[in-house]
Design a protein around this motif. Sequence first.
Motif, PDB file in Angstrom:
ATOM      1  N   TYR A  95       0.846  -1.190   0.000  1.00  0.00           N
ATOM      2  CA  TYR A  95       0.000   0.000   0.000  1.00  0.00           C
ATOM      3  C   TYR A  95       0.879   1.237   0.000  1.00  0.00           C
ATOM      4  N   LEU A 136       3.454   0.719   3.191  1.00  0.00           N
ATOM      5  CA  LEU A 136       2.955  -0.332   4.079  1.00  0.00           C
ATOM      6  C   LEU A 136       3.018  -1.637   3.307  1.00  0.00           C
ATOM      7  N   GLU A 137       3.710  -2.606   3.870  1.00  0.00           N
ATOM      8  CA  GLU A 137       3.787  -3.925   3.260  1.00  0.00           C
ATOM      9  C   GLU A 137       3.357  -4.963   4.289  1.00  0.00           C
ATOM     10  N   LEU A 138       2.322  -5.710   3.959  1.00  0.00           N
ATOM     11  CA  LEU A 138       1.773  -6.744   4.840  1.00  0.00           C
ATOM     12  C   LEU A 138       2.050  -8.111   4.224  1.00  0.00           C
ATOM     13  N   LEU A 144       4.001  -6.983   9.551  1.00  0.00           N
ATOM     14  CA  LEU A 144       4.161  -5.648   8.975  1.00  0.00           C
ATOM     15  C   LEU A 144       5.621  -5.573   8.571  1.00  0.00           C
ATOM     16  N   PHE A 178       6.954  -0.440   7.064  1.00  0.00           N
ATOM     17  CA  PHE A 178       5.975   0.531   7.537  1.00  0.00           C
ATOM     18  C   PHE A 178       6.716   1.833   7.755  1.00  0.00           C
ATOM     19  N   LEU A 213      -1.647   5.571   9.007  1.00  0.00           N
ATOM     20  CA  LEU A 213      -1.172   4.378   8.315  1.00  0.00           C
ATOM     21  C   LEU A 213      -1.279   3.144   9.206  1.00  0.00           C
ATOM     22  N   MET A 214      -0.935   3.274  10.484  1.00  0.00           N
ATOM     23  CA  MET A 214      -1.035   2.132  11.400  1.00  0.00           C
ATOM     24  C   MET A 214      -2.494   1.730  11.605  1.00  0.00           C
ATOM     25  N   ALA A 223      -3.286  -0.314   8.691  1.00  0.00           N
ATOM     26  CA  ALA A 223      -2.563  -1.587   8.726  1.00  0.00           C
ATOM     27  C   ALA A 223      -3.254  -2.578   9.643  1.00  0.00           C
TER      28      ALA A 223
END
Length: 197
Positions: A87, A99-101, A111, A114, A129-130, A133
């Motif tokens: 994201y 953001l990478e999940l 995470l 981030f 952002l958090m 997430a």
Amino acid sequence: MIVPDGYSDVPAGKIAAVVTHLEMFARPPRRDDPPGNWTLRKVDAPALAWYRDLFRRVGEDWLWFSRARMTDTELAAVIHAPDVEVYALVADGRDEGLLELDFREPGQCELVYFGVTAPLIGKGAARFLMNRALEFAWSRDLRRVWVHTCTFDHPSAVAFYHRSGFRPFRRQIEIADDPRLDGTAPRDAARHVPIVE
């Protein structure tokens, strides 16, 4: 290997960080979004040049180097994997947060990356952002969400993750070649981490 008490030498040309791993086992109470004009967009099959640019702009000051050292094939294998979501936080029409999940481990979400670019630090964008997430992660059938940070990251990172509901469970020391010495990062990156040649 257990590191002995006291000082341990780090060879010239290397960097060393203390890495803290944090986790949560249930969705924490939702925190209000701070005021701000941000949006989040999912980036399906991210272009490698786009990803590398955002990764650099978000992480260069904190010595994020692992993805910068990957070949295009290695990077694509990770960020194009079916259970990895990327994201971008958008501010003023520009991608300014990453953001990478990673959902590849059943029942878990990491995470992986981030962060927001320097102009957005302290403005509430990271809280926004958090919040997203945690919404995305806990919308799935999970038992655990986790993240790691290190002493190269922003000095408030651990406290931020605590406020977000994470609790530390492991600490490690990471030693690596200094990315500023091999051209992976500019020599003036991460001025808070001295170069020892």
